[in-house]
Design an enzyme around this catalytic site. Structure first.
Site, PDB file in Angstrom:
ATOM      1  N   HIS A 488      -0.944 -32.504  13.559  1.00  0.00           N
ATOM      2  CA  HIS A 488      -1.555 -33.140  12.389  1.00  0.00           C
ATOM      3  C   HIS A 488      -1.349 -34.650  12.356  1.00  0.00           C
ATOM      4  O   HIS A 488      -2.032 -35.342  11.588  1.00  0.00           O
ATOM      5  CB  HIS A 488      -1.002 -32.516  11.108  1.00  0.00           C
ATOM      6  CG  HIS A 488      -1.432 -31.097  10.912  1.00  0.00           C
ATOM      7  ND1 HIS A 488      -2.740 -30.736  10.688  1.00  0.00           N
ATOM      8  CD2 HIS A 488      -0.726 -29.936  10.929  1.00  0.00           C
ATOM      9  CE1 HIS A 488      -2.827 -29.426  10.557  1.00  0.00           C
ATOM     10  NE2 HIS A 488      -1.614 -28.907  10.708  1.00  0.00           N
ATOM     11  N   GLU A 592       1.413 -18.629  11.237  1.00  0.00           N
ATOM     12  CA  GLU A 592       0.807 -19.237  10.053  1.00  0.00           C
ATOM     13  C   GLU A 592      -0.515 -18.566   9.671  1.00  0.00           C
ATOM     14  O   GLU A 592      -1.422 -19.215   9.146  1.00  0.00           O
ATOM     15  CB  GLU A 592       0.600 -20.737  10.300  1.00  0.00           C
ATOM     16  CG  GLU A 592       0.061 -21.081  11.666  1.00  0.00           C
ATOM     17  CD  GLU A 592       0.150 -22.574  11.976  1.00  0.00           C
ATOM     18  OE1 GLU A 592       0.204 -23.373  11.028  1.00  0.00           O
ATOM     19  OE2 GLU A 592       0.143 -22.932  13.166  1.00  0.00           O
ATOM     20  N   ASP A 618      -1.034 -22.897   6.038  1.00  0.00           N
ATOM     21  CA  ASP A 618      -2.109 -22.211   6.753  1.00  0.00           C
ATOM     22  C   ASP A 618      -2.116 -20.722   6.447  1.00  0.00           C
ATOM     23  O   ASP A 618      -3.182 -20.089   6.439  1.00  0.00           O
ATOM     24  CB  ASP A 618      -1.975 -22.442   8.257  1.00  0.00           C
ATOM     25  CG  ASP A 618      -2.490 -23.816   8.676  1.00  0.00           C
ATOM     26  OD1 ASP A 618      -3.478 -24.275   8.075  1.00  0.00           O
ATOM     27  OD2 ASP A 618      -1.899 -24.430   9.572  1.00  0.00           O
TER      28      ASP A 618
END
Length: 723
Positions: A488, A592, A618
């Site tokens: 990310h 996730e 997530d």
């Protein structure tokens, strides 16, 4: 190295006068996982109203003891209430440790800590004086009479407790009537004071006051524990290293004025204290250590005192400000890197060169010109002095090199007569030493993997900014690990490398989270040499096995091999890399998604998966609750996943459990459920929050100043609002 065992304190029950209520104590680690068996809670009293750091810290510390573990805190000034309590701090006008009364406001009170300290004690100092060794002994898991317990007891008082005592008793830091040159409102006592209710708060109730005191206890207590943790994990091991190196100083050089650190540690304060304690004479003039980043060697002149910038014996003035070949030419010592303009530090590419620089520095001034003419490394020579009287030579002027060759040098006054009778005899250059000294011990630092196996709970940070500066600050702040997030965060391999350099300088392990479970990404990440790697979105055992295979060389995996030229193996210098990397590398698989949770036991049981990282954001999205990890169904799914991982851990050979702290799920709550690794923050989030809060405070103050009569023009003689 000592590990800090942490667990949550019992709920802190606060009373004020005849009103009472219960609050859960904020994140506050204690020292022993073996808490005392349950007994009815005792009651500890302090005054109500405005509070200070000493009673907040005193209440926190006394609740760490066996006698008052988890005690209720009663806040009152009523003598009849105080008389019924088991212990009373900072109120009541009595100091009587036999009755556990610890006030310091009464007339005639003059108690000090002793051991050479003369500062009058506050209530916190009194609690520490009588219970400090018990608290520290629990941390070290040693008897209270053990020498290490006593050393930390004194060191923590000197570095942490004494300032709190002095500030509470109004004792200035310096003996002067001059006003301070600046205002310091950032020390612990000041920050605790700011926890008091502001006069503008609409709710001035006793309940709100108790809540504020509770926060003050947590703030003061957490910093006390941080100090103890630092002294246990860093200060005490560093002291042991310096003591060992001091003992070996004459093996390095017969003068005894040169000390070599077998591995770098904070040494300066320990050196001064140990020199006094052991009555070392002559004192150390230079300390040699290896620079972990460049692998070159440093020669640092010891200061005259801990707070002084003046060196006991700076490096020769002729060398100062020179670098590289110019410095080697001037000094006659090959491999020189630099000498600072002040002469307090210098460097050489090799250990032998650094040692030669220090030996010249400890000798008489004429050695500088002598070594420039006759290099001690390249053309080492022996001087024949048979024609000189024995009294011309002194022990001080004998230089010892690793090959045991001695150069006998005369007193400066006899140097001219010596030059006429010199016979040169060229010797071979001594071989480079592979170790500093056989007498010096080396201890490999613990890896994340070994610390987890030892039962530690690790606390870390996610780095998305790819800022080396923030990475270094995070490492120096004490995080156990930092995850450099390439999934990310905006950066990739090239941007991650400077962050790894910064974390290495701060001696903090790095974990790389790759953007995809892909062999190419894994290969590039692992070649950088992180202690751990994290693979995202693992949904079954097959994916987990693939991830593990990307981390291992054939035949155990498919990782591409270029280990002789990459950072992971110190660019081929670490000959043991191939035999050690699997044992040291932490492989983390992130679960996730709802599908991943269904298979989480299988994932955790895969051979080579060391840790399962939960991804609540997530996961909530995969369940249809985007950005709602606190949703009841998501929380239930998380608990199912946690139990699945911990089941494999309990069986042995399974994976450790790792996760992110969230607003609804604090780190201390996660630890209580069995998490082994907890990431509490993201660097960008911390910086954003600090910025928003800073702007908010400024605008609030600006609005307040606009509402005041007279405005800014009439307040020239007033202090700035920030003071």
């Amino acid at each position: 190295m000592f590990a800090v065992a942490t667990r949550l304190l019992a709920p802190c029950r606060l009373f004020i006068s005849n009103k009472n209520f219960t609050l859960p104590l904020m994140a506050a680690p204690t020292f022993s996982s073996n808490s005392p068996s349950y007994t009815p809670l005792k009651r500890v009293g302090t005054h109500n109203g405005s509070f200070h750091c000493d009673e907040a810290l005193g209440c926190f510390m006394i609740r760490l003891t066996n006698k008052y573990f988890g005690a209720e805190i009663v806040r009152s000034r009523d003598p009849q209430v105080l008389e019924t309590l088991d212990a009373v701090l900072d109120v009541g006008g009595v100091y009587d440790p036999s009755q556990d009364r610890y006030d310091h406001h009464q007339k005639g009170f003059a108690e000090v800590f002793g051991h050479g300290f003369t500062t009058k004690l506050s209530s916190a100092g009194l609690v520490y004086k009588h219970f400090g060794t018990e608290i520290i002994a629990k941390e070290l898991q040693l008897d209270e009479g053990h020498p290490d317990v006593q050393r930390l007891y004194l060191a923590i008082y000197k570095s942490f407790m004494e300032a709190i005592d002095a500030i509470d008793n109004g004792i200035n830091q310096y003996d002067t009537d001059q006003p301070p040159k600046y205002v310091n409102n950032t020390h612990l006592s000041s920050r605790v004071g700011k926890c008091n209710l502001d006069w503008t708060d609409p709710d001035q109730s006793s309940e709100k006051e108790n809540e504020a005191f509770h926060k003050a206890m947590a703030l003061a207590g957490s910093e006390f524990l941080d100090s103890v943790r630092f002294h246990v994990k860093s200060w005490l091991p560093a002291r042991s290293i310096v003591m060992e190196c001091l003992a070996a100083r004459t093996n390095i050089d017969p003068s005894g004025e040169i000390m070599v650190l077998d591995r770098f540690c904070p040494w300066k304060l320990h050196l001064f204290e140990l020199e006094q304690e052991l009555k070392i004479e002559p004192t150390i003039k230079y300390v040699l250590y290896q620079d972990e980043r460049s692998k070159s060697w440093r020669v640092q002149a010891v200061a005259k005192s801990p707070d002084s910038f003046e060196s006991r014996k700076p490096l020769p003035s002729q060398w100062r400000g020179l670098r590289d070949d110019d410095l080697s030419k001037e000094s006659g010592i090959p491999g020189c890197v630099f000498v600072h303009m002040s002469g307090f530090i210098g460097g050489n590419h090799g250990y032998e060169g650094a040692l030669a620089m220090a030996r010249v520095g400890t000798g008489p001034p004429f050695l500088t010109s002598l070594f420039r003419s006759h290099s001690p490394m390249a053309t080492l020579t022996t001087f024949s002095t048979s024609s000189l009287p024995s009294e011309t030579l002194t022990k001080k002027h004998i230089l010892h090199f690793p090959s045991t060759t001695f150069i006998h040098l005369p007193k400066p006054s006899a140097f001219q007569s010596l030059t006429s009778s010199v016979n040169y005899k060229t010797l071979t250059t001594p071989p480079v030493r592979s170790t500093i000294s056989d007498s010096l011990s080396t201890t490999a630092p613990q890896t994340l993997k070994s610390r987890l196996k030892n039962g530690e709970t690790l606390y870390g940070l996610f780095l998305l900014s790819f800022s080396p500066t923030l990475a270094e600050i995070a490492g120096l702040s004490g995080y156990d690990f930092v995850v450099i997030d390439m999934e990310h965060g905006h950066g990739g391999i090239s941007q991650a490398l400077p962050c790894l350099h910064a974390l290495a300088a701060a001696r903090t392990p790095a974990i790389l989270r790759v953007p995809d479970t892909d062999p190419a990404w894994a290969k590039k990440a692992l070649d950088l040499g992180p202690q751990g790697i994290m693979f995202p979105m693992i949904e079954n055992a097959k994916m987990a096995r693939k991830a593990v295979s990307y981390c291992k060389f054939p035949p155990n995996g498919i990782r591409g091999s270029a280990h002789t030229v990459v950072r992971a193996s110190d660019y081929g210098i670490d000959n043991g890399y191939l035999s050690n990397y699997e044992e040291e590398l932490l492989i983390m698989c992130q679960v996730e998604s709802e599908e991943g949770v269904k298979k989480i036991e299988d994932i955790a049981a895969v051979d080579g998966v060391d840790c399962v990282q939960m991804g609540p954001l997530d996961l909530s999205a995969s369940m249809g609750y985007l950005w709602d990890p606190g949703n009841k169904k998501v929380k239930e799914m998380m608990k199912t996943a946690e139990k699945g991982v911990l089941k494999t851990t309990a069986k042995g050979g399974g994976a450790f459990l790792s996760g992110f702290a969230m607003p609804h799920d604090r780190p201390e709550e996660m630890r209580s459920r069995g998490y082994h690794m907890i990431s509490g923050s993201v660097d960008i989030g911390l910086f954003r929050s600090a910025c928003v809060e800073d702007v908010k405070k400024f605008k609030m103050k600006l609005n307040e100043s606009d509402d005041e009569d007279g405005g800014i023009e009439d307040s020239k003689d007033e202090k700035y609002w920030s003071e």
